[in-house]
Motif scaffolding. Structure first.
Motif, PDB file in Angstrom:
ATOM      1  N   LEU A 219       0.837  -1.202   0.000  1.00 47.57           N
ATOM      2  CA  LEU A 219       0.000   0.000   0.000  1.00 47.57           C
ATOM      3  C   LEU A 219       0.872   1.252   0.000  1.00 47.57           C
ATOM      4  N   TRP A 220       1.905   1.246   0.826  1.00 44.16           N
ATOM      5  CA  TRP A 220       2.763   2.423   0.939  1.00 44.16           C
ATOM      6  C   TRP A 220       3.724   2.552  -0.235  1.00 44.16           C
ATOM      7  N   TYR A 221       4.068   1.420  -0.869  1.00 43.01           N
ATOM      8  CA  TYR A 221       4.824   1.503  -2.121  1.00 43.01           C
ATOM      9  C   TYR A 221       3.998   2.267  -3.158  1.00 43.01           C
ATOM     10  N   GLY A 222       2.711   1.907  -3.242  1.00 44.03           N
ATOM     11  CA  GLY A 222       1.825   2.547  -4.214  1.00 44.03           C
ATOM     12  C   GLY A 222       1.623   4.017  -3.935  1.00 44.03           C
ATOM     13  N   LEU A 223       1.352   4.356  -2.671  1.00 49.45           N
ATOM     14  CA  LEU A 223       1.117   5.756  -2.313  1.00 49.45           C
ATOM     15  C   LEU A 223       2.396   6.581  -2.436  1.00 49.45           C
ATOM     16  N   GLY A 224       3.519   6.015  -2.012  1.00 46.90           N
ATOM     17  CA  GLY A 224       4.786   6.737  -2.116  1.00 46.90           C
ATOM     18  C   GLY A 224       5.136   7.042  -3.558  1.00 46.90           C
ATOM     19  N   TYR A 225       4.927   6.037  -4.421  1.00 46.75           N
ATOM     20  CA  TYR A 225       5.201   6.259  -5.840  1.00 46.75           C
ATOM     21  C   TYR A 225       4.259   7.301  -6.420  1.00 46.75           C
ATOM     22  N   LYS A 226       2.955   7.139  -6.129  1.00 46.33           N
ATOM     23  CA  LYS A 226       1.945   7.999  -6.761  1.00 46.33           C
ATOM     24  C   LYS A 226       2.079   9.449  -6.326  1.00 46.33           C
ATOM     25  N   LEU A 227       2.310   9.694  -5.044  1.00 48.41           N
ATOM     26  CA  LEU A 227       2.293  11.059  -4.519  1.00 48.41           C
ATOM     27  C   LEU A 227       3.654  11.747  -4.578  1.00 48.41           C
ATOM     28  N   LEU A 228       4.737  10.971  -4.683  1.00 50.19           N
ATOM     29  CA  LEU A 228       6.074  11.575  -4.635  1.00 50.19           C
ATOM     30  C   LEU A 228       6.915  11.307  -5.900  1.00 50.19           C
ATOM     31  N   LEU A 229       7.054  10.049  -6.278  1.00 48.81           N
ATOM     32  CA  LEU A 229       7.952   9.730  -7.388  1.00 48.81           C
ATOM     33  C   LEU A 229       7.374  10.107  -8.748  1.00 48.81           C
ATOM     34  N   TYR A 252       3.707  23.842 -17.158  1.00 50.81           N
ATOM     35  CA  TYR A 252       4.639  23.128 -16.276  1.00 50.81           C
ATOM     36  C   TYR A 252       4.036  22.934 -14.879  1.00 50.81           C
ATOM     37  N   LYS A 253       3.514  24.004 -14.305  1.00 47.05           N
ATOM     38  CA  LYS A 253       2.980  23.937 -12.939  1.00 47.05           C
ATOM     39  C   LYS A 253       1.767  23.021 -12.841  1.00 47.05           C
ATOM     40  N   VAL A 254       0.824  23.186 -13.767  1.00 50.85           N
ATOM     41  CA  VAL A 254      -0.397  22.369 -13.739  1.00 50.85           C
ATOM     42  C   VAL A 254      -0.060  20.898 -13.982  1.00 50.85           C
ATOM     43  N   SER A 255       0.864  20.631 -14.908  1.00 53.88           N
ATOM     44  CA  SER A 255       1.238  19.251 -15.220  1.00 53.88           C
ATOM     45  C   SER A 255       1.845  18.545 -14.003  1.00 53.88           C
ATOM     46  N   VAL A 256       2.713  19.245 -13.280  1.00 56.62           N
ATOM     47  CA  VAL A 256       3.338  18.656 -12.090  1.00 56.62           C
ATOM     48  C   VAL A 256       2.292  18.377 -11.013  1.00 56.62           C
ATOM     49  N   LEU A 257       1.432  19.359 -10.739  1.00 55.96           N
ATOM     50  CA  LEU A 257       0.421  19.184  -9.698  1.00 55.96           C
ATOM     51  C   LEU A 257      -0.572  18.080 -10.064  1.00 55.96           C
ATOM     52  N   GLU A 258      -0.968  18.017 -11.330  1.00 60.54           N
ATOM     53  CA  GLU A 258      -1.894  16.962 -11.748  1.00 60.54           C
ATOM     54  C   GLU A 258      -1.232  15.586 -11.631  1.00 60.54           C
ATOM     55  N   ALA A 259       0.050  15.507 -11.916  1.00 60.09           N
ATOM     56  CA  ALA A 259       0.767  14.234 -11.770  1.00 60.09           C
ATOM     57  C   ALA A 259       0.830  13.791 -10.317  1.00 60.09           C
ATOM     58  N   GLY A 260       0.741  14.764  -9.392  1.00 57.19           N
ATOM     59  CA  GLY A 260       0.832  14.464  -7.975  1.00 57.19           C
ATOM     60  C   GLY A 260      -0.488  14.240  -7.272  1.00 57.19           C
ATOM     61  N   MET A 261      -1.598  14.220  -8.040  1.00 61.22           N
ATOM     62  CA  MET A 261      -2.901  13.964  -7.428  1.00 61.22           C
ATOM     63  C   MET A 261      -2.976  12.516  -6.935  1.00 61.22           C
ATOM     64  N   LEU A 291      -4.136  12.274   1.994  1.00 65.79           N
ATOM     65  CA  LEU A 291      -2.677  12.441   2.042  1.00 65.79           C
ATOM     66  C   LEU A 291      -2.174  13.375   0.946  1.00 65.79           C
ATOM     67  N   SER A 292      -2.855  13.345  -0.211  1.00 71.88           N
ATOM     68  CA  SER A 292      -2.411  14.169  -1.341  1.00 71.88           C
ATOM     69  C   SER A 292      -2.517  15.662  -1.052  1.00 71.88           C
ATOM     70  N   PHE A 293      -3.419  16.054  -0.153  1.00 72.20           N
ATOM     71  CA  PHE A 293      -3.538  17.481   0.175  1.00 72.20           C
ATOM     72  C   PHE A 293      -2.238  18.004   0.795  1.00 72.20           C
ATOM     73  N   PHE A 294      -1.548  17.150   1.537  1.00 72.79           N
ATOM     74  CA  PHE A 294      -0.278  17.550   2.148  1.00 72.79           C
ATOM     75  C   PHE A 294       0.864  17.515   1.129  1.00 72.79           C
ATOM     76  N   THR A 295       0.925  16.453   0.341  1.00 73.11           N
ATOM     77  CA  THR A 295       2.014  16.357  -0.641  1.00 73.11           C
ATOM     78  C   THR A 295       1.858  17.398  -1.751  1.00 73.11           C
ATOM     79  N   LEU A 296       0.615  17.730  -2.119  1.00 74.94           N
ATOM     80  CA  LEU A 296       0.402  18.757  -3.145  1.00 74.94           C
ATOM     81  C   LEU A 296       0.891  20.122  -2.679  1.00 74.94           C
ATOM     82  N   ALA A 297       0.782  20.374  -1.382  1.00 77.26           N
ATOM     83  CA  ALA A 297       1.286  21.646  -0.839  1.00 77.26           C
ATOM     84  C   ALA A 297       2.804  21.740  -1.052  1.00 77.26           C
TER      85      ALA A 297
END
Length: 306
Positions: A219-229, A252-261, A291-297
């Protein structure tokens, strides 16, 4: 704020409905089937038919097309090397490789970057994430699902997957410049509006959080990859390709943030339908969204100030 409250309320409704003894056990699968066969085709007809075609739309569209194959390569390789179960690998690829670029992404991007940012978010979502989930995700689900399938059967699954089929119809309408309007448009909008509450209620009904599940390292492999990597890949790649000011800077900005959803709700539906760790798929969405609300910040700070 309304969208965030709706997410919380719908997931809680799903959790509460599961506790009702007389509520059907197969309700989540029934709701998922309704979403796949009715709602997602309606969304495809509404939005894909209206996308304005030009070279400028390629980079936002490519976000999902870059991340998903990389996710497949990463988890496919690691999973094979360490002998992970096939349903675990499939779940991580599908849920880890697709962002919630629509329901969660749209309001966040609009709140930060206004109408111009929202236009870019639609490009990331509709010709990007939506087509990937309707095609590549079905291929992965067919390969890693419990039912062994021939290449010909996998191709049929993709071609006859209702959202993909209606994407082809919508793309044809776009090329022919046929506009959907009037009563038909209103009907499609009514069906499309049911996506978020029903999808999130279905997620809530499958969401059973206990200590054992939270300790699941997959679960954390998936979340770590999705929200960070995953967003890190777009952050580095698009940071090199694009000027960080003006129109290119906004892309650039929108693409990065959308990738981090957080993981896409539809990816969880597909994983559940193909029996690819349904509980983990629901947890990836249910835990991933808050969790994404924190990583998106963090990603917002990086794209704005670096």
């Amino acid at each position: 704020m309304t969208n965030i409250l709706l997410i919380i309320i719908c997931i809680l409704i799903g959790v509460l409905l599961r506790r009702i003894k007389d509520f059907p056990e197969n309700a989540p699968r029934t709701l998922n089937a309704y979403l796949i066969y009715v709602v997602l085709p309606a969304i495809s007809l509404l939005h894909i038919s209206r996308v304005e075609l030009s070279l400028a739309i390629l980079l936002p569209i490519l976000v999902a097309w870059i991340i998903f194959p990389l996710t497949w390569l990463l988890f496919g390789t690691i999973g094979k090397k360490f002998n992970w179960k096939r349903n675990t690998i499939g779940c991580l690829i599908i849920c880890g490789g697709l962002s919630n670029t629509g329901f969660v992404g749209y309001p966040i991007i609009e709140a930060i970057y206004g109408a111009e940012g929202l236009k870019i978010a639609v490009l990331v979502d509709q010709p990007g994430s939506f087509i990937v989930v309707s095609s590549l995700a079905i291929i992965v689900a067919s390969i890693y699902g419990s039912e062994k399938m021939r290449k010909r059967d996998i191709s049929k699954k993709v071609l006859f997957f209702p959202p993909f089929l209606f994407f082809l119809v919508a793309a044809s309408l776009n090329v022919m410049q046929v506009e959907i309007s009037g009563s038909f448009e209103s009907i499609l909008e009514s069906f499309a509006a049911t996506l978020t509450p029903i999808a999130l209620i279905a997620v809530g009904m499958q969401l059973q959080i206990n200590i054992k599940d939270i300790r699941d390292h997959y679960l954390w492999y998936g979340l770590g990859y999705k929200l960070l990597l995953a967003p890190l890949v777009i952050f580095l790649l698009y940071g090199l390709l694009l000027d960080k000011s003006g129109d290119q800077g906004l892309i650039y900005k929108v693409s990065v943030l959308e990738a981090g959803m957080a993981p896409m709700i539809t990816s969880s539906i597909i994983a559940s339908n193909y029996n690819l760790r349904p509980k983990m798929a629901s947890l990836l969405v249910g835990l991933g969204i808050p969790l994404s609300f924190f990583t998106l910040a963090i990603w917002y700070y990086l794209v704005e100030y670096l």
